[in-house]
Scaffold this motif. Structure first.
Motif, PDB file in Angstrom:
ATOM      1  N   SER A 112       0.899  -1.289  -0.116  1.00 21.46           N
ATOM      2  CA  SER A 112       0.082   0.216   0.084  1.00 21.46           C
ATOM      3  C   SER A 112       1.076   1.281  -0.116  1.00 21.46           C
ATOM      4  O   SER A 112       0.560   2.129  -0.885  1.00 21.46           O
ATOM      5  CB  SER A 112      -0.940   0.079   1.214  1.00 21.46           C
ATOM      6  N   LEU A 113       2.060   1.256   0.919  1.00 20.08           N
ATOM      7  CA  LEU A 113       2.810   2.424   0.952  1.00 20.08           C
ATOM      8  C   LEU A 113       3.347   2.802  -0.302  1.00 20.08           C
ATOM      9  O   LEU A 113       3.758   3.954  -0.784  1.00 20.08           O
ATOM     10  CB  LEU A 113       3.688   2.284   2.126  1.00 20.08           C
ATOM     11  N   LEU A 114       4.126   1.538  -0.843  1.00 22.72           N
ATOM     12  CA  LEU A 114       4.901   1.609  -2.118  1.00 22.72           C
ATOM     13  C   LEU A 114       3.883   1.987  -3.280  1.00 22.72           C
ATOM     14  O   LEU A 114       4.498   2.910  -4.184  1.00 22.72           O
ATOM     15  CB  LEU A 114       5.503   0.215  -2.382  1.00 22.72           C
ATOM     16  N   ALA A 115       2.665   1.646  -3.227  1.00 25.82           N
ATOM     17  CA  ALA A 115       1.653   2.392  -4.338  1.00 25.82           C
ATOM     18  C   ALA A 115       1.504   3.842  -3.983  1.00 25.82           C
ATOM     19  O   ALA A 115       1.529   4.511  -5.103  1.00 25.82           O
ATOM     20  CB  ALA A 115       0.493   1.442  -4.401  1.00 25.82           C
ATOM     21  N   LEU A 116       1.477   4.174  -2.937  1.00 24.25           N
ATOM     22  CA  LEU A 116       1.207   5.506  -2.579  1.00 24.25           C
ATOM     23  C   LEU A 116       2.470   6.160  -3.057  1.00 24.25           C
ATOM     24  O   LEU A 116       2.621   7.660  -3.809  1.00 24.25           O
ATOM     25  CB  LEU A 116       1.201   5.854  -1.202  1.00 24.25           C
ATOM     26  N   MET A 117       3.699   5.816  -2.755  1.00 24.28           N
ATOM     27  CA  MET A 117       4.852   6.435  -3.242  1.00 24.28           C
ATOM     28  C   MET A 117       5.035   6.447  -4.642  1.00 24.28           C
ATOM     29  O   MET A 117       5.601   7.652  -5.414  1.00 24.28           O
ATOM     30  CB  MET A 117       6.110   5.741  -2.482  1.00 24.28           C
ATOM     31  N   ALA A 118       4.456   5.517  -5.320  1.00 25.10           N
ATOM     32  CA  ALA A 118       4.488   5.614  -6.753  1.00 25.10           C
ATOM     33  C   ALA A 118       3.564   6.677  -7.458  1.00 25.10           C
ATOM     34  O   ALA A 118       3.966   7.461  -8.350  1.00 25.10           O
ATOM     35  CB  ALA A 118       4.146   4.230  -7.484  1.00 25.10           C
ATOM     36  N   TYR A 119       2.354   6.738  -6.659  1.00 26.57           N
ATOM     37  CA  TYR A 119       1.413   7.764  -7.097  1.00 26.57           C
ATOM     38  C   TYR A 119       2.016   9.384  -6.804  1.00 26.57           C
ATOM     39  O   TYR A 119       1.895  10.129  -7.683  1.00 26.57           O
ATOM     40  CB  TYR A 119       0.090   7.413  -6.303  1.00 26.57           C
ATOM     41  N   ASP A 120       2.453   9.452  -5.641  1.00 23.97           N
ATOM     42  CA  ASP A 120       3.380  10.748  -5.458  1.00 23.97           C
ATOM     43  C   ASP A 120       4.188  11.082  -6.459  1.00 23.97           C
ATOM     44  O   ASP A 120       4.301  12.127  -6.904  1.00 23.97           O
ATOM     45  CB  ASP A 120       3.969  10.575  -3.923  1.00 23.97           C
ATOM     46  N   ARG A 121       5.160  10.344  -6.918  1.00 24.81           N
ATOM     47  CA  ARG A 121       6.212  10.521  -8.053  1.00 24.81           C
ATOM     48  C   ARG A 121       5.407  10.575  -9.390  1.00 24.81           C
ATOM     49  O   ARG A 121       6.036  11.457 -10.010  1.00 24.81           O
ATOM     50  CB  ARG A 121       7.235   9.300  -7.936  1.00 24.81           C
ATOM     51  N   TYR A 122       4.590  10.020  -9.536  1.00 18.43           N
ATOM     52  CA  TYR A 122       3.667  10.157 -10.888  1.00 18.43           C
ATOM     53  C   TYR A 122       3.157  11.650 -10.925  1.00 18.43           C
ATOM     54  O   TYR A 122       3.551  12.163 -11.946  1.00 18.43           O
ATOM     55  CB  TYR A 122       2.654   9.059 -10.883  1.00 18.43           C
ATOM     56  N   VAL A 123       2.498  11.896  -9.832  1.00 10.32           N
ATOM     57  CA  VAL A 123       1.977  13.337  -9.801  1.00 10.32           C
ATOM     58  C   VAL A 123       3.086  14.293  -9.718  1.00 10.32           C
ATOM     59  O   VAL A 123       3.068  15.146 -10.501  1.00 10.32           O
ATOM     60  CB  VAL A 123       1.169  13.286  -8.633  1.00 10.32           C
ATOM     61  N   ALA A 124       4.133  14.210  -9.185  1.00 12.55           N
ATOM     62  CA  ALA A 124       5.113  15.118  -9.249  1.00 12.55           C
ATOM     63  C   ALA A 124       5.987  15.589 -10.312  1.00 12.55           C
ATOM     64  O   ALA A 124       6.249  16.548 -10.694  1.00 12.55           O
ATOM     65  CB  ALA A 124       6.389  14.684  -7.990  1.00 12.55           C
ATOM     66  N   GLN A 138      -3.561  17.240   4.254  1.00 12.51           N
ATOM     67  CA  GLN A 138      -4.947  16.395   4.651  1.00 12.51           C
ATOM     68  C   GLN A 138      -4.993  15.226   3.801  1.00 12.51           C
ATOM     69  O   GLN A 138      -5.161  14.286   4.198  1.00 12.51           O
ATOM     70  CB  GLN A 138      -6.282  17.441   4.393  1.00 12.51           C
ATOM     71  N   LYS A 139      -4.816  15.439   2.441  1.00  8.84           N
ATOM     72  CA  LYS A 139      -5.198  14.061   1.704  1.00  8.84           C
ATOM     73  C   LYS A 139      -3.855  13.053   1.863  1.00  8.84           C
ATOM     74  O   LYS A 139      -4.150  11.819   1.880  1.00  8.84           O
ATOM     75  CB  LYS A 139      -5.043  14.392   0.224  1.00  8.84           C
ATOM     76  N   VAL A 140      -2.508  13.530   2.418  1.00  6.22           N
ATOM     77  CA  VAL A 140      -1.547  12.783   2.532  1.00  6.22           C
ATOM     78  C   VAL A 140      -1.953  11.997   3.825  1.00  6.22           C
ATOM     79  O   VAL A 140      -1.784  10.591   3.938  1.00  6.22           O
ATOM     80  CB  VAL A 140      -0.191  13.510   3.009  1.00  6.22           C
ATOM     81  N   CYS A 141      -2.762  12.626   4.729  1.00  3.24           N
ATOM     82  CA  CYS A 141      -2.999  11.795   5.968  1.00  3.24           C
ATOM     83  C   CYS A 141      -4.075  11.092   5.755  1.00  3.24           C
ATOM     84  O   CYS A 141      -3.805   9.762   6.447  1.00  3.24           O
ATOM     85  CB  CYS A 141      -3.384  12.857   7.031  1.00  3.24           C
ATOM     86  N   ILE A 142      -5.024  11.319   4.914  1.00  6.01           N
ATOM     87  CA  ILE A 142      -5.984  10.342   4.298  1.00  6.01           C
ATOM     88  C   ILE A 142      -5.247   9.240   3.969  1.00  6.01           C
ATOM     89  O   ILE A 142      -5.777   7.799   4.068  1.00  6.01           O
ATOM     90  CB  ILE A 142      -7.144  11.047   3.602  1.00  6.01           C
ATOM     91  N   PHE A 143      -4.471   9.385   2.976  1.00  3.36           N
ATOM     92  CA  PHE A 143      -3.609   8.265   2.154  1.00  3.36           C
ATOM     93  C   PHE A 143      -3.061   7.110   3.135  1.00  3.36           C
ATOM     94  O   PHE A 143      -3.246   6.092   3.011  1.00  3.36           O
ATOM     95  CB  PHE A 143      -2.962   8.861   1.055  1.00  3.36           C
ATOM     96  N   VAL A 144      -2.250   7.752   4.071  1.00  2.00           N
ATOM     97  CA  VAL A 144      -1.784   7.202   5.067  1.00  2.00           C
ATOM     98  C   VAL A 144      -2.517   6.280   5.840  1.00  2.00           C
ATOM     99  O   VAL A 144      -2.392   5.114   6.142  1.00  2.00           O
ATOM    100  CB  VAL A 144      -0.849   7.871   5.812  1.00  2.00           C
ATOM    101  N   PHE A 145      -3.615   6.979   6.386  1.00  5.98           N
ATOM    102  CA  PHE A 145      -4.748   6.192   7.155  1.00  5.98           C
ATOM    103  C   PHE A 145      -5.178   4.911   6.341  1.00  5.98           C
ATOM    104  O   PHE A 145      -5.146   3.926   7.044  1.00  5.98           O
ATOM    105  CB  PHE A 145      -5.622   7.364   7.724  1.00  5.98           C
ATOM    106  N   PHE A 146      -5.656   5.079   5.267  1.00  3.94           N
ATOM    107  CA  PHE A 146      -6.047   3.959   4.634  1.00  3.94           C
ATOM    108  C   PHE A 146      -5.101   3.011   4.051  1.00  3.94           C
ATOM    109  O   PHE A 146      -5.048   1.873   4.096  1.00  3.94           O
ATOM    110  CB  PHE A 146      -6.910   4.427   3.451  1.00  3.94           C
ATOM    111  N   ALA A 147      -3.999   3.470   4.006  1.00  8.50           N
ATOM    112  CA  ALA A 147      -2.652   2.654   3.671  1.00  8.50           C
ATOM    113  C   ALA A 147      -2.727   1.638   5.062  1.00  8.50           C
ATOM    114  O   ALA A 147      -2.026   0.509   4.639  1.00  8.50           O
ATOM    115  CB  ALA A 147      -1.524   3.270   3.176  1.00  8.50           C
ATOM    116  N   TRP A 148      -2.775   1.753   6.173  1.00  6.93           N
ATOM    117  CA  TRP A 148      -2.706   1.161   7.341  1.00  6.93           C
ATOM    118  C   TRP A 148      -3.851   0.585   7.655  1.00  6.93           C
ATOM    119  O   TRP A 148      -4.004  -0.802   7.809  1.00  6.93           O
ATOM    120  CB  TRP A 148      -2.177   1.734   8.360  1.00  6.93           C
TER     121      TRP A 148
END
Length: 314
Positions: A112-124, A138-148
């Motif tokens: 889940s976290l590696l997928a979030l990191m890929a999404y972050d790099r894609y958008v950046a 706020q969105k990063v906190c939500i992403f992390v919350f659901f990643a766990w």
């Protein structure tokens, strides 16, 4: 059979039956590895927490990835170290389920976290103009919350399904517990052994496919710009390396667990079983620490600052 089912409260782990001659050496090496895991991951975590300039999505996700490594390894190493010094290798029924849950949920959270990191790099890199609107705090906190939350929920359901099984055995041929091995002891086929694992595997294979899809777009975008290519090499290569290490380690272990040969020596089997608990937790923070300039500079400044203070006091 029903009577046997009702009295199973302890599982026997058979993975360490042939270690009597080198028990102490294994204990020292394992303890050293566990200390290194804590050192490298805790260094990244504290560096990100203390340095406010690192409070960016990429580093927040990295901090969570390192914390997850400590969580997952804590479910294995203390028990394994105890077993190395013990002549009886057993684990309670509840302890076995808890260990399986922790190991499974840690692996799922990794994806889940590696997928979030890929999404972050894609958008950046691919959509830089909307990066700050898409990756707010706020969105990063939500992403992390659901990643766990999602891994914990999925593996909680899997563990509950495993816990209600009627078991006709108590012997696990491994150095730790996982749900698959517990469900193999069931008296009859169950949903816990087929449908739920199949759904979980499919769900997280989707994560891996998403990461590779995002990297196809990243590579296409970065080829047209030297600046983007340098950014890709610095921030994306460690992430791609981390994903590859995790996938290969897990794939190796899962394929062997289901289709492995009994002719493989026990020591080799044990290494294959603990590979994903040894290599990714050490290699991931080292790769990010060496490759990411901000992380590397902060860690070196901290170490040099401490060394200078120590010399002045001396």
């Amino acid at each position: 059979i029903m009577d046997n089912v009702s009295v199973i409260t302890v599982f026997t782990l058979s993975g360490l039956r042939d270690i009597a001659n080198y028990r102490v050496i294994l204990f020292v090496l394992t303890l050293l590895c566990y200390c290194v895991i804590w050192l490298v991951n805790l260094t990244i975590i504290l560096t990100v927490i203390v340095d406010k300039s690192l409070h960016e999505p990429m580093y927040i996700f990295l901090c969570n990835l390192c914390f997850n490594a400590l969580y997952g390894t804590a479910a294995f190493y203390p028990k394994f170290l105890y077993d190395l010094l013990s002549t009886i290798h057993v684990i309670s029924y509840a302890g076995c389920l808890l260990q399986g849950f922790a190991l499974h949920s840690s692996v799922a959270a990794d994806f889940s976290l590696l997928a979030l990191m890929a999404y972050d790099r894609y958008v950046a890199i691919c959509r830089p103009l909307v990066y700050h609107s898409l990756m707010t705090k706020q969105k990063v906190c939500i992403f992390v919350f659901f990643a766990w939350l999602i891994p914990f929920y999925l593996l909680f359901m899997s563990t509950i399904s495993t816990a209600v099984l009627r078991l006709c055995g108590s012997h696990i041929q491994r150095i730790y517990c996982v749900n698959w091995l517990i469900s193999n002891l069931a008296c009859s086929p169950s949903v816990a052994k087929t449908v739920i694992p199949a759904f979980n595997y499919t769900f997280y294979i989707g994560h891996v496919l998403f990461v590779f899809w995002s990297y196809v777009h990243l590579i296409k975008t970065c080829q047209s710009s030297n600046e983007n290519w340098n950014k890709f090499m610095q921030t994306c290569v460690p992430h791609l390396f981390s994903l590859t290490v995790v996938v290969v380690s897990l794939l190796f272990d899962m394929l062997y667990m289901r289709f492995g040969s009994k002719e493989i020596p026990q020591n080799v089997e044990n290494f294959m079983a603990m590979e994903f608990l040894l290599i990714p937790p050490i290699m991931n923070p080292l790769m990010y620490g060496l490759k990411l300039t901000k992380i590397r500079k902060r860690v070196l400044n901290f170490i040099c600052g401490k060394s200078s203070t120590f010399r002045l006091k001396s």
